[in-house]
Design a protein around this motif. Sequence first.
Motif, PDB file in Angstrom:
ATOM      1  N   PHE A   1       0.834  -1.207   0.000  1.00 18.70           N
ATOM      2  CA  PHE A   1       0.000   0.000   0.000  1.00 18.70           C
ATOM      3  C   PHE A   1       0.872   1.262   0.000  1.00 18.70           C
ATOM      4  N   CYS A   2       2.079   1.177  -0.507  1.00 14.46           N
ATOM      5  CA  CYS A   2       2.994   2.332  -0.497  1.00 14.46           C
ATOM      6  C   CYS A   2       2.262   3.557  -1.040  1.00 14.46           C
ATOM      7  N   GLU A   3       2.421   4.680  -0.310  1.00 17.78           N
ATOM      8  CA  GLU A   3       1.695   5.892  -0.715  1.00 17.78           C
ATOM      9  C   GLU A   3       2.377   6.586  -1.884  1.00 17.78           C
ATOM     10  N   VAL A   4       3.610   6.218  -2.172  1.00 19.33           N
ATOM     11  CA  VAL A   4       4.326   6.831  -3.304  1.00 19.33           C
ATOM     12  C   VAL A   4       4.172   5.925  -4.526  1.00 19.33           C
ATOM     13  N   LYS A   5       4.678   4.714  -4.422  1.00 20.78           N
ATOM     14  CA  LYS A   5       4.540   3.780  -5.546  1.00 20.78           C
ATOM     15  C   LYS A   5       4.974   2.383  -5.124  1.00 20.78           C
ATOM     16  N   THR A   6       4.084   1.439  -5.273  1.00 20.36           N
ATOM     17  CA  THR A   6       4.488   0.039  -5.143  1.00 20.36           C
ATOM     18  C   THR A   6       4.904  -0.397  -6.541  1.00 20.36           C
ATOM     19  N   VAL A   7       6.144  -0.859  -6.659  1.00 20.60           N
ATOM     20  CA  VAL A   7       6.614  -1.333  -7.968  1.00 20.60           C
ATOM     21  C   VAL A   7       6.254  -2.806  -8.064  1.00 20.60           C
ATOM     22  N   PHE A   8       5.259  -3.101  -8.889  1.00 23.80           N
ATOM     23  CA  PHE A   8       4.841  -4.499  -9.025  1.00 23.80           C
ATOM     24  C   PHE A   8       5.855  -5.259  -9.884  1.00 23.80           C
ATOM     25  N   THR A   9       5.866  -6.565  -9.696  1.00 23.61           N
ATOM     26  CA  THR A   9       6.906  -7.410 -10.301  1.00 23.61           C
ATOM     27  C   THR A   9       6.875  -7.371 -11.826  1.00 23.61           C
ATOM     28  N   TYR A  10       5.668  -7.173 -12.376  1.00 21.46           N
ATOM     29  CA  TYR A  10       5.572  -7.025 -13.842  1.00 21.46           C
ATOM     30  C   TYR A  10       4.482  -6.028 -14.176  1.00 21.46           C
ATOM     31  N   ASN A  11       4.501  -5.573 -15.426  1.00 23.44           N
ATOM     32  CA  ASN A  11       3.534  -4.582 -15.902  1.00 23.44           C
ATOM     33  C   ASN A  11       3.515  -3.342 -15.007  1.00 23.44           C
ATOM     34  N   SER A  12       4.694  -2.935 -14.565  1.00 19.02           N
ATOM     35  CA  SER A  12       4.820  -1.781 -13.684  1.00 19.02           C
ATOM     36  C   SER A  12       6.070  -1.038 -14.145  1.00 19.02           C
ATOM     37  N   GLN A  13       6.388   0.080 -13.498  1.00 19.56           N
ATOM     38  CA  GLN A  13       7.667   0.730 -13.790  1.00 19.56           C
ATOM     39  C   GLN A  13       8.449   0.824 -12.493  1.00 19.56           C
ATOM     40  N   GLU A  14       9.770   0.837 -12.626  1.00 16.03           N
ATOM     41  CA  GLU A  14      10.601   1.015 -11.439  1.00 16.03           C
ATOM     42  C   GLU A  14      10.326   2.406 -10.849  1.00 16.03           C
ATOM     43  N   LEU A  15      10.955   2.700  -9.698  1.00 12.03           N
ATOM     44  CA  LEU A  15      10.699   3.979  -9.025  1.00 12.03           C
ATOM     45  C   LEU A  15      11.068   5.173  -9.903  1.00 12.03           C
ATOM     46  N   ASP A  16      11.886   4.943 -10.943  1.00 17.40           N
ATOM     47  CA  ASP A  16      12.219   6.044 -11.867  1.00 17.40           C
ATOM     48  C   ASP A  16      11.025   6.435 -12.743  1.00 17.40           C
ATOM     49  N   GLY A  17       9.941   5.651 -12.646  1.00 15.98           N
ATOM     50  CA  GLY A  17       8.724   5.992 -13.383  1.00 15.98           C
ATOM     51  C   GLY A  17       8.762   5.614 -14.851  1.00 15.98           C
ATOM     52  N   LYS A  18       9.849   5.017 -15.315  1.00 14.97           N
ATOM     53  CA  LYS A  18       9.874   4.666 -16.744  1.00 14.97           C
ATOM     54  C   LYS A  18      10.376   3.262 -17.072  1.00 14.97           C
ATOM     55  N   THR A  19      11.296   2.709 -16.273  1.00 14.59           N
ATOM     56  CA  THR A  19      11.851   1.400 -16.642  1.00 14.59           C
ATOM     57  C   THR A  19      10.817   0.300 -16.396  1.00 14.59           C
ATOM     58  N   PRO A  20      10.422  -0.453 -17.431  1.00 13.02           N
ATOM     59  CA  PRO A  20       9.383  -1.466 -17.223  1.00 13.02           C
ATOM     60  C   PRO A  20       9.888  -2.641 -16.387  1.00 13.02           C
ATOM     61  N   THR A  21       8.972  -3.248 -15.640  1.00  8.40           N
ATOM     62  CA  THR A  21       9.340  -4.459 -14.894  1.00  8.40           C
ATOM     63  C   THR A  21       8.784  -5.681 -15.626  1.00  8.40           C
ATOM     64  N   PHE A  22       9.546  -6.769 -15.547  1.00  6.77           N
ATOM     65  CA  PHE A  22       9.160  -8.028 -16.186  1.00  6.77           C
ATOM     66  C   PHE A  22       9.161  -9.127 -15.131  1.00  6.77           C
ATOM     67  N   GLY A  23       8.189 -10.027 -15.227  1.00  5.57           N
ATOM     68  CA  GLY A  23       7.984 -11.023 -14.178  1.00  5.57           C
ATOM     69  C   GLY A  23       8.746 -12.316 -14.336  1.00  5.57           C
ATOM     70  N   GLY A  24       8.192 -13.358 -13.733  1.00  3.69           N
ATOM     71  CA  GLY A  24       8.930 -14.592 -13.497  1.00  3.69           C
ATOM     72  C   GLY A  24       8.844 -15.672 -14.556  1.00  3.69           C
ATOM     73  N   TYR A  25       8.100 -15.424 -15.654  1.00  5.51           N
ATOM     74  CA  TYR A  25       8.160 -16.399 -16.752  1.00  5.51           C
ATOM     75  C   TYR A  25       9.478 -16.114 -17.489  1.00  5.51           C
ATOM     76  N   ALA A  26      10.581 -16.360 -16.824  1.00  2.00           N
ATOM     77  CA  ALA A  26      11.897 -15.982 -17.332  1.00  2.00           C
ATOM     78  C   ALA A  26      12.934 -16.852 -16.640  1.00  2.00           C
ATOM     79  N   THR A  27      14.156 -16.806 -17.133  1.00  4.69           N
ATOM     80  CA  THR A  27      15.184 -17.667 -16.543  1.00  4.69           C
ATOM     81  C   THR A  27      15.892 -17.011 -15.360  1.00  4.69           C
ATOM     82  N   SER A  28      15.835 -15.667 -15.269  1.00  2.00           N
ATOM     83  CA  SER A  28      16.426 -15.035 -14.089  1.00  2.00           C
ATOM     84  C   SER A  28      15.773 -13.679 -13.824  1.00  2.00           C
TER      85      SER A  28
END
Length: 347
Positions: free
Chosen positions: A107-134
């Motif tokens: 419930f972060c009041e600034v931004k919770t960065v979700f594991t995928y379909n989200s952006q890092e705290l910089d507001g632009k770098t996309p996050t990608f989830g766990g259907y991946a090798t690392s």
Amino acid sequence: MKQVKAYGATSATSLIQPMTIERRDPRADDVVIAIDYCGVCHSDIHTVRSEWGPASYPCVPGHEIVGRVTQVGKKVKKFKIGDFAGVGCFVDSCGKCKSCKANEEQFCEVKTVFTYNSQELDGKTPTFGGYATSITTKEKYVLKIKKGLPLDRVAPLLCAGITTYSPLRRYGVKKGQRVGVVGLGGLGHMAVKLAKAMGAEVTVFSTSLDKEKDAKKLGAKNFVYSKKPENFAAWTKKLDLMINTVSVDHDLAPFLACLKIDATLVLVGAPPTPNQVSAFALIGGRKKLTGSLIGGIKETQEMLDFCARKKVFSDIELISASQINEAYERTIKGQVKYRFVVDAKTI
Ligand code: NAP
Ligand code: ZN
Ligand code: ZN
């Protein structure tokens, strides 16, 4: 940057297919995790198909991640190379707001960065989830997994486990109480196991008549086939708490009727369209209707330790990455028994 093999979608209507994504170079407080297994949550389907609103593509879902640490940044304290580690639904938050300080980073009041379909705290770098090798991510948001556990069956605890554990704890489930679980899928089957492990008598409400035997094996005492309205009569005002995991909209009134006076129905299922609820279903008996979103890192670790102690793990069907599309179709039909888990070796 490192190129990593993954599976994801390129649009709301595309299939989940092989692709390559970039993971960042590890920062001082990052760990790199070689993924062994990743669970398939119904939220992956809602998201990747833009059912909850437009997703960003490419979209690589997966937030029930377990694996081994292969690299640590120089400030990392919690992990060393070779440790088992888990990543759940979020990978960062501000760390400073009231919610973060209360260990409720979801419930972060600034931004919770979700594991995928989200952006890092910089507001632009996309996050990608766990259907991946690392995955490369901040150690603070990574969970410790004890040695010797069945890792594939632990993966679903990172979302389905914590999402059901958190409200069961919040509403103080204890020995002898009666807990109802609506919907026997990924979340539902974990709710049954966890409520039972906490000492409750569990009743499953399901639209699938053929799940009765399984429900009892999973730990439920009673099974109610919810497609027949007359089956609810015996349950009027009987339950102390209900956890509703259903992924499609439906009328909540018959379930609210099963609650004792002042008791609570917790929605964890997140249908894209609104549920129906009549005021009368709440006011007669002062019923409470609420929701719950996953859980913070501290509580997720507590849940993992509880599950290790009580030997509570998910019932899974292990699949290869090429079977994800088929797994989605079966999940939508309510035919998952009871969580699909992707073997990352096949990505
Ligand atoms: P799942 O494995 O597909 O389970 C959902 C269950 O809902 C099905 O197994 C089925 O159980 C029931 N259901 C499905 N279609 C139905 C219909 N037409 N009518 C009535 N019941 C139906 O999904 P899941 O992964 O457990 O996720 C469930 C929901 O929780 C999703 O909406 C997901 O996005 C959400 N979720 C929320 C959180 C959170 O933090 N709040 C976290 C994770 C997931 P029966 O066959 O027994 O009826
Ligand atoms: Zn999930
Ligand atoms: Zn915060």
